[in-house]
Design a protein around this motif. Structure first.
Motif: not given
Length: 297
Positions: A15-43
């Motif tokens: 209810h609080l996270v808009p769709k436009v923020a999904y990439p940022l949220l994914l990058k945050y989750k990825y960094y927390i869990k994987m310890g590195k930056i996620c490349n969503l532009t050229n995976p």
């Protein structure tokens, strides 16, 4: 308590996270869990491509196959009824609709809309039905698509179903084979042993298409160091996995195999949410190289 917290977090995300923020949220989750930056532009790596897929694959279409009830129709059409785990009873919209008195002494109760929603009953007379109902009711409240932004689950209406208990007398484990398919072809699989009754004791190893141990692992499981005997009818499992995987750029297809008797498990599009840490780490890149993002759904 943990499930109550999950439901609350799930509600806030929904209810609080808009769709436009999904990439940022994914990058945050990825960094927390994987310890590195996620490349969503050229995976490049497999884990990055899973995150990309959460945002760009046809998740509405994938929901037909991620739904553990609806996928049975697809599997029935493609590989046949004989490979489906028999259902006990019906499909239910509420745990209160289940007549537990009519169920056998052993069964597995599941929901269709996420991961890990399995309640194994080895002896019905020993089960606290109130606790079981409470647990399943909590599962039904979770919108799994927002838990890890696995958006293929967004379009699944939660349902409950009951499967036959597959473990037979004398068995100490339930062999489980998970095939990583890319563009309709099996590249590798992983096998878990000693996990059926206690996941914390499970050992895991990856195997190539010919079932040779690859010495690649998931860091969240103890390593399976020794080559296992090839399961009976292994080539049939490979063939069935590839039939089910046809038309998908990537899907993981799971089977149980009990002395050569094969049962279809499920189809998964975001293995471990795409937050799987591999050992060696380079295996993440090797898997990613197999995945042509434009080769299918």
């Amino acid at each position: 308590m943990e499930q109550h917290i999950t439901v609350r977090i799930n509600y806030l995300l929904k209810h609080l996270v808009p769709k436009v923020a999904y990439p940022l949220l994914l990058k945050y989750k990825y960094y927390i869990k994987m310890g590195k930056i996620c490349n969503l532009t050229n995976p490049i790596t497999f884990s990055e491509k899973v995150q990309w897929g959460k945002l760009h694959r046809d998740n509405k279409k994938l929901s037909d196959y991620a739904d553990k009830i609806r996928v049975r129709d697809y599997a029935r059409e493609v590989i046949g009824e004989e490979y489906l785990i028999p259902l006990v009873g019906s499909v239910y919209s509420s745990v209160d609709h289940i007549d537990f008195g009519s169920l056998p002494d052993q069964f597995v109760i599941k929901t269709n809309h996420g991961c890990g929603f399995n309640y194994i009953v080895k002896d019905k007379s020993l089960v606290d039905l109130d606790e079981l109902k409470k647990t399943v009711s909590q599962w039904m409240k979770i919108d799994y698509s927002y838990y890890g932004l696995e958006l293929q689950y967004r379009y699944i209406k939660p349902k409950i179903f009951v499967e036959k208990y597959l473990v037979q007398e004398g068995m100490t484990d339930l062999p489980d084979y998970k095939f990583f398919c890319f563009n309709g072809k099996v590249f590798c699989s992983y096998t878990m042993v000693n996990y059926a009754f206690d996941h914390s004791k499970g050992k895991l190893g990856f195997f190539d298409r010919d079932y040779k141990l690859m010495h690649c692992y998931r860091k969240d499981f103890e390593h399976l160091e020794d080559q296992l005997a090839k399961p009976k009818n292994y080539e049939i499992m490979v063939d069935l996995a590839e039939k089910l995987a046809t038309g998908f750029s990537h899907v993981r297809v799971d089977f149980y195999n009990i002395e050569g008797e094969i049962f279809f498990g499920e189809m998964t599009f975001s293995n471990a949410g795409g937050f799987c840490r591999f050992e060696p780490e380079d295996f993440d890149r090797v898997l990613g190289e197999q995945w042509n993002l434009n080769s299918g759904i």
